[in-house]
Scaffold this motif. Structure first.
Motif, mmCIF file in Angstrom:
data_model
loop_
_atom_site.group_PDB
_atom_site.id
_atom_site.type_symbol
_atom_site.label_atom_id
_atom_site.label_comp_id
_atom_site.label_asym_id
_atom_site.label_seq_id
_atom_site.Cartn_x
_atom_site.Cartn_y
_atom_site.Cartn_z
ATOM 1 N N TYR A 25 0.423 -0.849 -0.465
ATOM 2 C CA TYR A 25 -0.002 0.152 0.065
ATOM 3 C C TYR A 25 0.984 1.173 -0.131
ATOM 4 O O TYR A 25 2.333 1.414 0.219
ATOM 5 C CB TYR A 25 -0.513 -0.061 1.059
ATOM 6 N N GLU A 26 0.509 2.097 -0.789
ATOM 7 C CA GLU A 26 1.493 3.260 -0.412
ATOM 8 C C GLU A 26 0.503 4.175 -0.128
ATOM 9 O O GLU A 26 -1.109 4.753 0.437
ATOM 10 C CB GLU A 26 0.691 3.701 -1.737
ATOM 11 N N CYS A 27 1.485 5.112 1.265
ATOM 12 C CA CYS A 27 1.031 5.544 2.300
ATOM 13 C C CYS A 27 1.002 6.844 2.156
ATOM 14 O O CYS A 27 3.119 7.076 2.341
ATOM 15 C CB CYS A 27 0.687 4.122 3.894
ATOM 16 N N LYS A 28 0.396 7.124 3.742
ATOM 17 C CA LYS A 28 0.988 9.018 3.497
ATOM 18 C C LYS A 28 1.544 8.861 5.301
ATOM 19 O O LYS A 28 0.380 8.547 6.053
ATOM 20 C CB LYS A 28 0.433 9.811 3.403
ATOM 21 N N ALA A 29 1.720 9.696 6.139
ATOM 22 C CA ALA A 29 1.881 9.474 7.495
ATOM 23 C C ALA A 29 1.090 10.063 7.856
ATOM 24 O O ALA A 29 1.345 11.847 6.921
ATOM 25 C CB ALA A 29 3.730 9.200 8.189
ATOM 26 N N LYS A 30 0.555 10.249 9.224
ATOM 27 C CA LYS A 30 -0.506 11.462 10.085
ATOM 28 C C LYS A 30 0.522 12.308 10.149
ATOM 29 O O LYS A 30 1.493 12.614 10.553
ATOM 30 C CB LYS A 30 -0.759 10.769 10.858
ATOM 31 N N GLY A 31 -0.083 13.414 10.320
ATOM 32 C CA GLY A 31 0.664 15.223 10.866
ATOM 33 C C GLY A 31 1.120 14.999 12.415
ATOM 34 O O GLY A 31 1.764 15.874 12.390
ATOM 35 N N ALA A 32 0.530 14.288 12.854
ATOM 36 C CA ALA A 32 1.130 14.253 14.297
ATOM 37 C C ALA A 32 1.920 14.012 14.674
ATOM 38 O O ALA A 32 2.662 14.076 15.195
ATOM 39 C CB ALA A 32 -0.431 13.651 15.154
ATOM 40 N N PHE A 33 2.437 12.698 13.661
ATOM 41 C CA PHE A 33 3.498 12.375 14.149
ATOM 42 C C PHE A 33 4.695 13.247 13.969
ATOM 43 O O PHE A 33 6.143 13.501 15.066
ATOM 44 C CB PHE A 33 3.718 11.191 12.983
ATOM 45 N N ARG A 34 4.729 14.711 12.973
ATOM 46 C CA ARG A 34 5.880 15.776 13.097
ATOM 47 C C ARG A 34 5.548 15.866 13.840
ATOM 48 O O ARG A 34 6.771 16.789 14.922
ATOM 49 C CB ARG A 34 5.558 16.553 11.476
ATOM 50 N N LYS A 35 4.678 16.583 15.069
ATOM 51 C CA LYS A 35 4.359 17.483 16.256
ATOM 52 C C LYS A 35 5.076 16.080 16.829
ATOM 53 O O LYS A 35 4.750 17.062 18.164
ATOM 54 C CB LYS A 35 2.618 17.280 16.287
ATOM 55 N N GLU A 36 5.018 15.309 17.057
ATOM 56 C CA GLU A 36 5.172 14.379 18.039
ATOM 57 C C GLU A 36 6.975 14.125 17.918
ATOM 58 O O GLU A 36 7.742 13.634 18.200
ATOM 59 C CB GLU A 36 4.891 12.692 18.125
ATOM 60 N N GLY A 37 7.091 14.451 17.014
ATOM 61 C CA GLY A 37 9.192 14.415 16.466
ATOM 62 C C GLY A 37 9.400 12.874 16.132
ATOM 63 O O GLY A 37 10.150 12.511 15.965
ATOM 64 N N MET A 38 7.890 12.243 15.163
ATOM 65 C CA MET A 38 8.278 10.759 15.091
ATOM 66 C C MET A 38 9.017 10.367 13.651
ATOM 67 O O MET A 38 7.487 12.072 13.105
ATOM 68 C CB MET A 38 7.487 9.730 15.002
ATOM 69 N N LYS A 39 9.571 9.978 12.934
ATOM 70 C CA LYS A 39 9.560 10.476 11.432
ATOM 71 C C LYS A 39 9.788 8.412 11.082
ATOM 72 O O LYS A 39 10.222 7.746 11.695
ATOM 73 C CB LYS A 39 10.340 10.230 11.084
ATOM 74 N N PRO A 40 8.189 8.362 10.274
ATOM 75 C CA PRO A 40 8.249 6.972 9.813
ATOM 76 C C PRO A 40 9.292 6.265 9.564
ATOM 77 O O PRO A 40 10.286 6.790 8.286
ATOM 78 C CB PRO A 40 7.297 6.534 9.617
ATOM 79 N N LEU A 41 10.189 4.965 9.915
ATOM 80 C CA LEU A 41 11.861 4.587 9.363
ATOM 81 C C LEU A 41 11.301 3.682 8.326
ATOM 82 O O LEU A 41 10.232 2.654 8.445
ATOM 83 C CB LEU A 41 12.500 3.665 9.841
ATOM 84 N N VAL A 42 12.289 2.998 7.448
ATOM 85 C CA VAL A 42 11.963 1.509 6.025
ATOM 86 C C VAL A 42 12.837 0.441 7.139
ATOM 87 O O VAL A 42 13.333 0.613 8.664
ATOM 88 C CB VAL A 42 13.012 2.303 5.315
ATOM 89 N N GLY A 43 11.476 0.149 7.677
ATOM 90 C CA GLY A 43 11.487 -1.883 8.527
ATOM 91 C C GLY A 43 10.619 -1.607 9.737
ATOM 92 O O GLY A 43 10.452 -2.656 10.596
ATOM 93 N N ASP A 44 9.569 -0.294 9.439
ATOM 94 C CA ASP A 44 9.074 0.449 10.545
ATOM 95 C C ASP A 44 8.241 -0.727 10.725
ATOM 96 O O ASP A 44 7.628 -1.167 9.364
ATOM 97 C CB ASP A 44 8.743 1.803 11.407
ATOM 98 N N MET A 45 7.400 -1.506 11.539
ATOM 99 C CA MET A 45 5.794 -2.619 11.314
ATOM 100 C C MET A 45 5.306 -0.743 12.040
ATOM 101 O O MET A 45 5.404 -0.591 13.542
ATOM 102 C CB MET A 45 6.151 -3.111 12.428
ATOM 103 N N VAL A 46 3.520 -1.290 11.601
ATOM 104 C CA VAL A 46 2.920 -0.077 11.610
ATOM 105 C C VAL A 46 1.399 -0.356 10.541
ATOM 106 O O VAL A 46 1.083 -1.527 10.682
ATOM 107 C CB VAL A 46 3.585 0.815 10.128
#
Length: 292
Positions: free
Chosen positions: A23-44
Motif C-alpha cells: 500500500y502507498e501511504c502518507k504519514a499522519k501529521g501528528a507524527f511530525r508534531k511528536e517528533g517521530m518519523k516512519p523509518l524503513v523497516g518499521d511495523m505500522v
C-alpha cells in the motif's frame, strides 16, 4: 491492518501487508508534531483509503527493536555482511571494519562469502577459521551457481536482515537469487580494479516470504561509526572480551603494554593473527585522526 514499511520516497511510504500486497501511504501529521518519523523497516498500523488502488494512511508506528540513524532504518535482526570469496579478493581489513561498525551499533552479524565457486576448500577453511573463532556464523554461497542458497534462506527465515558490504561482491545478484518478485539492478565490475558500481540508491525492504525480509540500503556500503573512540575499539572484537580481564593495566590498548591478556591469547593461537593485525591498523588510524 498491520504491515512493514519496505520503502520510503519523498514522503510516501510503501507498506507490505502479508497476503494482501503493498500500500502507498502518507504519514499522519501528528507524527511530525511528536517528533517521530516512519523509518524503513518499521511495523505500522495503516488505515486503507482505497483497496483497489492500494492507498492508505499510516496511523501508528509500533515499538521498534533497533533504530539506526545512519542509515535511518528500524527493526533489523542482524546484518548480512556480504563479501566475495574471490573476484574481488576479500579485503579482510575492510570486512573487520564492517564488523566493528555493527558491533558498535549492537547489531549481530552473519558473514556471507559469495562466489564460493571460485575458491577451493582450503581457502574456505582459512576464512571460516578466522571468523568462526571470533564468534561469527560464516556462510559460503554462490548466487551464480545457486550454491548453498538453502543454507542462507534457513538463516534468514523469520528475520529481517540488512545487507552490508562493498560494491562488486554480488549483493544485488544474491538478493535476486533468493526471490523472484523483485529484480534488483546489478552493477558491472571493472576488470582493472575489480570494483563494482554501487547500484543501491535508497533503503528498501524486499520480502523473501511472508515473514522473512532482506533490507538493502546504501548506508551500509562503507564504515560509519560516529562516536567510536580508539579506546573502545577493542570492545568491537568479541574474541578479545574474555581475555581483557587478564590485562595488568586498566585501559590497556592491547598493543604496547606488557602483561596483556589479549596478546597472551594471541600468542597462544586463541585469537586470529589477521584479526589482531587489522585491530592494530584501525587503532593507529583512529589515533592519528586529528580532531577539530
Amino acid at each position: 491492518m498491520q504491515g512493514k514499511i519496505v520503502k520510503g520516497i519523498s514522503g510516501f511510504y510503501y507498506v507490505y501487508v502479508a497476503g494482501t500486497g503493498i500500500y502507498e501511504c502518507k504519514a499522519k501529521g501528528a507524527f511530525r508534531k511528536e517528533g517521530m518519523k516512519p523509518l524503513v523497516g518499521d511495523m505500522v498500523e495503516i488505515a486503507v483509503l482505497d483497496e483497489e488502488k492500494k492507498l492508505g494512511n499510516i496511523e501508528k508506528i509500533l515499538p521498534r527493536s533497533i533504530e539506526l540513524i545512519r542509515p535511518a532504518v528500524a527493526n533489523i535482526d542482524f546484518a548480512l555482511v556480504i563479501f566475495a570469496a574471490a573476484k574481488p579478493q576479500p579485503n579482510l581489513n575492510l570486512l573487520d571494519r564492517f564488523l566493528c561498525m555493527m558491533e558498535y551499533r549492537h547489531v549481530p552479524s552473519v558473514i556471507c562469502f559469495n562466489k564460493c565457486d571460485l575458491v577451493d576448500e582450503t581457502e574456505k577453511k582459512r576464512l571460516a577459521d578466522i571468523y568462526e573463532a571470533a564468534g561469527y556464523p560464516v556462510l559460503f554461497v554462490s548466487a551464480k551457481c545457486k550454491e548453498n542458497l538453502g543454507q542462507l534462506k534457513a538463516v534468514l527465515q523469520g528475520k529481517t536482515a540488512a545487507v552490508a558490504g562493498p560494491s562488486g561482491v554480488g549483493k544485488s545478484s544474491l538478493v535476486n537469487a533468493l526471490q523472484d518478485a523483485y529484480h534488483m539492478e546489478t552493477g558491472d565490475i571493472s576488470k582493472k580494479i575489480e570494483r563494482g558500481k554501487n547500484t543501491t540508491r535508497h533503503s528498501q525492504v524486499i520480502p523473501i516470504n511472508e515473514d522473512t525480509f532482506i533490507m538493502d540500503t546504501p548506508g551500509f556500503s562503507s564504515m560509519d561509526a560516529p562516536g567510536l573512540e580508539k579506546e573502545e575499539l577493542w570492545r568491537c572484537y568479541p574474541e578479545f572480551l574474555p581475555y581483557e580481564k587478564n590485562c595488568r593495566f586498566i585501559g590497556c590498548s592491547h598493543i604496547t603494554e606488557p602483561d596483556c591478556g589479549v596478546k597472551e591469547a594471541l600468542a597462544a593461537g586463541k585469537i586470529s593473527k589477521e584479526r589482531y593485525k587489522n585491530y592494530c591498523l584501525i587503532y593507529e588510524e583512529m589515533k592519528n585522526i586529528r580532531k577539530y
